[in-house]
Design an enzyme around this catalytic site. Structure first.
Site, PDB file in Angstrom:
ATOM      1  N   TYR A 188       0.836  -1.209   0.000  1.00 43.74           N
ATOM      2  CA  TYR A 188       0.000   0.000   0.000  1.00 43.74           C
ATOM      3  C   TYR A 188       0.867   1.254   0.000  1.00 43.74           C
ATOM      4  O   TYR A 188       0.640   2.188  -0.780  1.00 43.74           O
ATOM      5  CB  TYR A 188      -0.915  -0.017   1.229  1.00 43.74           C
ATOM      6  N   LYS A 192       1.045   4.461  -2.686  1.00 40.92           N
ATOM      7  CA  LYS A 192       0.830   5.846  -2.280  1.00 40.92           C
ATOM      8  C   LYS A 192       2.076   6.699  -2.533  1.00 40.92           C
ATOM      9  O   LYS A 192       1.969   7.889  -2.846  1.00 40.92           O
ATOM     10  CB  LYS A 192       0.424   5.906  -0.813  1.00 40.92           C
TER      11      LYS A 192
END
Length: 305
Positions: A188, A192
């Site tokens: 993740y 990002k």
């Protein structure tokens, strides 16, 4: 910006056309609903299911019955779906003033997209990158109009600092990218990080467009509340006393959409609300990584453009 109040601090948006991804729930839906109160010409938002869009549309119409609100169905993890959605948007619009890349997934189990990419990277970065590239000609044409103020806003997360070694493992992006402990959070974080770096590259390559990235903060939307117990504890414990409600989570997006252009540094990363971040890591300071991400992304998207 202490005491930010969207009803007073978001300016009149008359004439502007705004597109937000991930507008069927959470921060995205709240942003759509607040934006229509400021009289834009048109607000479009995306999501995976038309049924899920009904509540956002109903609330937006209640807030501002005269502002057109359009839902566009898209699965960002499927590049064919993104291409079809972009073509549909282009067929409808003659201008586009603001593109907010807000949709995303967080800390899901290891997996790959329909096109074979690590699922976080596919959804959070690659799908948005294709949407940006398909819409860039319209964004550039709008930026040539007198009095225009065109923006691309990438919604990232402070978790961008939690990346694998080197920031992005390019040789493993076409796999589940199995990683050791905290793998789902590292994957993740990598996606990002890509959002933040890509906004910086857009700013450098398209200077007439104001491109930036932001974090809405840690917000109690479904992305957090639907986590398992261990993952939820990882989010809540370090952020006791600083968690934001879904309404508060919209504030940094609304600031970045509406703040005077001269108050925003293109390519920068902003924390709530409107605070220029000085957060950095070894990877974020790598002068070559942005170009590497840009070139990799261009090569992967070539067949869809």
């Amino acid at each position: 910006m202490p005491g930010f109040d969207p009803k007073k601090d978001v300016p009149d948006l008359t004439g502007k056309v705004i597109l937000i991804t991930g507008g069927t729930a959470g921060v995205g839906a709240g942003t759509v609903i607040e934006l229509v109160r400021h009289k834009p010409a048109h607000v479009l938002f995306t999501g995976r299911k038309a049924k899920s869009a009904e509540a956002t549309i109903a609330s937006a119409r209640e807030a501002a019955p005269d502002v057109p609100v359009t839902f566009v169905e898209v699965d960002l993890a499927n590049l064919a779906s993104v291409k079809a959605a972009a073509d549909k948007i282009l067929a409808q619009l003659s201008r586009l003033d603001v593109l907010v890349c807000n949709a995303g997934i967080m800390a899901v189990p290891a997996g790959v997209s329909a096109d074979g990419y690590e699922i976080h990277l596919a959804t959070n970065h690659l799908g948005h990158a294709l949407l940006v590239h398909k819409l860039l000609p319209l964004l550039q044409a709008t930026s040539d109009l007198e009095g225009s103020d065109v923006r691309i806003v990438m919604v990232t997360s402070a978790a961008w600092a939690m990346t694998p070694k080197g920031g992005i493992q390019f040789d493993r992006l076409k796999s589940q990218q199995d990683l050791p402990v905290l793998g789902r959070w590292i994957r993740y974080g990598q996606s990002k990080f890509a959002n933040m770096v890509y906004a910086r590259e857009l700013a450098a390559r398209y200077p007439k467009i104001l491109s930036l990235s932001l974090t809405p903060g840690v917000v109690t939307t479904g992305l957090v509340t639907n986590l398992g117990l261990v993952d939820k504890a990882m989010v809540y414990l370090p952020n006791i006393g600083t968690m934001k409600t879904p309404e508060e989570g919209t504030h940094n997006l609304l600031w970045c959409i509406g703040a005077p252009r001269e108050k925003i540094k293109s390519g920068a990363y902003y924390e709530p609300v409107g605070d220029l971040s000085n957060m950095s890591t070894k990877a974020s300071k790598d002068p070559k990584l942005g170009g590497m991400l840009w070139e990799w992304t261009e090569a992967e998207l070539k067949q869809w453009l």
